[in-house]
Design a protein around this motif. Structure first.
Motif, short mmCIF file in Angstrom:
data_model
loop_
_atom_site.label_atom_id
_atom_site.label_comp_id
_atom_site.label_asym_id
_atom_site.label_seq_id
_atom_site.Cartn_x
_atom_site.Cartn_y
_atom_site.Cartn_z
N GLU A 1 45.21 30.07 -85.02
CA GLU A 1 46.27 30.73 -84.48
C GLU A 1 47.42 29.47 -83.21
N ARG B 1 35.56 33.85 -88.14
CA ARG B 1 36.12 33.92 -86.67
C ARG B 1 35.28 32.96 -85.80
N CYS C 1 39.01 43.53 -93.46
CA CYS C 1 38.83 43.68 -92.34
C CYS C 1 39.14 44.12 -91.60
N ARG D 1 45.94 38.02 -99.14
CA ARG D 1 47.16 37.65 -97.78
C ARG D 1 47.11 36.39 -97.95
N CYS E 1 44.99 41.94 -86.15
CA CYS E 1 45.72 40.58 -86.09
C CYS E 1 47.22 41.13 -86.39
N ASP F 1 36.89 37.46 -95.52
CA ASP F 1 38.31 37.55 -94.79
C ASP F 1 37.40 37.60 -93.90
N THR F 2 36.45 37.41 -93.61
CA THR F 2 35.36 36.64 -92.08
C THR F 2 34.06 36.65 -92.80
N PHE G 1 49.59 40.18 -87.46
CA PHE G 1 50.54 38.81 -88.19
C PHE G 1 49.49 39.45 -89.88
N CYS G 2 48.53 39.34 -89.99
CA CYS G 2 47.90 39.45 -91.51
C CYS G 2 47.68 41.16 -91.95
S1 SF4 Z 1 40.20 38.31 -88.35
FE1 SF4 Z 1 41.66 37.34 -90.03
S2 SF4 Z 1 41.18 38.30 -92.08
FE2 SF4 Z 1 40.99 40.05 -89.97
S3 SF4 Z 1 42.68 40.66 -89.96
FE3 SF4 Z 1 42.74 38.85 -88.66
S4 SF4 Z 1 43.53 37.11 -89.63
FE4 SF4 Z 1 42.95 38.75 -90.73
#
Ligand code: SF4
Length: 475
Positions: free
Chosen positions: A315, A290, A214, A15, A218, A260-261, A220-221
């Motif tokens: 963000e 997060r 994840c 990502r 979100c 990712d987290t 954009f991710c």
């Molecule tokens: S928490 Fe982080 S890794 Fe998971 S979807 Fe959102 S931006 Fe992406």
């Protein structure tokens, strides 16, 4: 042979697909996917070569020399949305030179139409056969190496004789099969550890997977889209074994735990930290979290186990934007998490994005004020670069927010989107302004310099400061 091609100083980390020339406070990372895949391929009894040609010092000639020396049967590389055309051309140049190994490309952002459009536009591509892997590569690689074409499980496009064959695209199927604990210890001896160093101390740093995937929405991710909506966790024991290998076999004592987290499961984090202490491992490490998945107990345990920096994807400093982008956090939660981290004596890194479709002059200024008030140790300010397959890509398409179809001409610092009210130029100006107002505060510079005890770190900060000013001028 596994490689990152010499088509740009580009991070190709699933990502995180980033032009490293644009980074303000980060260094190049180990090609983590390639490393783990190299271990996997080796464990299947294959000889393996691994090359990261991303650095500007490499050319096509270097690749050719390595191919001639190694004579690979299979050639695997990671491609990104921002480098797709040069990567295809690189592959075509190898074929034109007469190398006839089989190509496998990891390209999670492609769909059939996009691939067709890209490939059919180039007549020289007609003679090439290539597998395009659009999800996790582990299972596909294992099966394809063992059984050839018949081994393909899913999530693959096969380009052959100018046509595309589609194999079933069901991500969860592949996810259920491959366990991260099945990764052998990656063969780090195949890379030069001094290519991947901490920005402050200049010491080698290893990137270790602790989980993939994840469940958050979100917009954009790409993590949920490319890596799955369920978290594929690695066991504490498996991660510790890899750390021990790095420390004892490679003399690496600095780590970034890549997931990712990282803090998704508190029990896992506490057990991991306890294991580090029980094993007597003296290491320094960073990770990401997060803001709603961290608390005082975790942070204190992490600090004791050697954690010295945590990155947060905050963000935006505007609650309205956080809601629009479905980040499922609030600025109050960001503040609370930040307070925990600061009180524990851990450095903080805020990753922000400005220029979302809903951003206005006001919300961007709100983000700027928020960053200055919170004053984390480091920030990165990006603009949205929608990856194909994400919700943001669809929203921007639907509302005609793309200013160009040429995805490769834009990046995380060069906006390809206008917002509903702002032009890309305005967003770019804000980006520069935020970075400048944050990093050039006399108080910030003074406190950073005063906190440095080691002359080497001081020199690295000075070098970084000069590079930062240059990047800001060019941005
Ligand atoms: S928490 Fe982080 S890794 Fe998971 S979807 Fe959102 S931006 Fe992406």
């Amino acid at each position: 042979m596994l490689c990152n091609p010499p088509t740009g100083f580009f991070l190709r980390d699933e990502r995180c697909q980033i032009d490293m020339n644009t980074r303000v406070a980060e260094n190049m990372r180990e090609p983590i996917q390639l490393l783990y895949l190299a271990g996997l391929v080796k464990s299947l009894g294959y000889e393996v070569a691994l090359h990261d040609y991303s650095f500007p010092r490499y050319t096509l000639d270097d690749v050719c020399k390595d191919i001639e020396a190694f004579k690979p049967e299979w050639f695997y590389m990671e491609t990104t949305q921002g480098t797709f055309t040069p990567d295809l051309e690189f592959m075509a140049s190898l074929r034109q030179k007469g190398y006839n190994m089989k190509f496998l490309l990891k390209a999670p952002f492609v769909d059939r139409d996009y691939l067709q459009e890209k490939l059919l536009m180039r007549p020289f591509f007609k003679d090439i056969s290539c597998y395009f892997i659009t999800r996790d590569a582990e299972d596909t690689l294992k099966e394809v190496l063992a059984k050839g074409r018949e081994g393909i499980l899913s999530s693959v496009f096969y380009w052959h004789n100018g046509e595309i064959e589609v194999f079933d695209h069901t991500i969860d199927q592949a996810h259920k099969r491959f366990k991260l604990d099945d990764y052998p210890i990656p063969p780090r001896e195949l890379l030069n550890k001094f290519d991947y160093v901490r920005p402050d101390t200049g010491e080698p740093i290893a990137y270790i997977y602790t989980a993939k995937g994840c469940p958050y929405p979100c917009v954009f991710c790409s993590a949920p889209v490319y890596l799955g909506k369920t978290i594929n966790m690695r066991s504490v024991e498996s991660v510790i074994a890899e750390i021990e290998n790095c420390v004892h076999e490679h003399g690496i004592n600095n780590f970034f735990f890549r997931s990712d987290t990282f803090t998704f499961e508190k029990k896992w984090v506490l057990s991991f930290c306890a294991h580090i202490l029980d094993k007597g491992l003296v290491i320094r490490w960073g990770t990401n979290s997060r803001v709603d998945k961290i608390d005082r107990e975790m942070v204190e345990a992490m600090k004791k186990a050697g954690c010295d920096i945590i990155g947060f994807g905050v963000e935006s400093g505007s609650d309205r934007i956080l809601e629009h982008i479905k980040k499922v956090i609030t600025t109050a939660q960001i503040k609370a998490a930040h307070r925990c981290v600061k009180e524990a004596g851990i450095k903080s890194f805020f990753h922000t994005i400005i220029g979302f479709p809903w951003d206005t002059h006001e919300t961007i200024k709100e983000t700027q004020r928020f960053l200055l008030q919170e004053s984390p140790d480091f920030i990165e300010v990006n603009v949205p670069y929608p990856l194909r397959g994400t919700e943001l890509f669809a929203i921007a398409k639907e509302h005609g927010l793309f200013i160009s179809d040429d995805l490769e001409a834009y990046s995380h610092v060069k906006p390809i989107l206008r917002t509903f009210t702002l032009t890309p130029e305005e967003v770019s100006r804000y980006r520069k302004q935020i970075l400048r107002s944050f990093y050039l505060r006399p108080h910030y510079i003074f406190s950073k310099l005063c906190s440095i005890k080691n002359p080497k770190v001081f020199i690295n900060y000075m070098k970084w400061g000069v590079a930062f000013l240059g990047k800001l001028r060019r941005a």
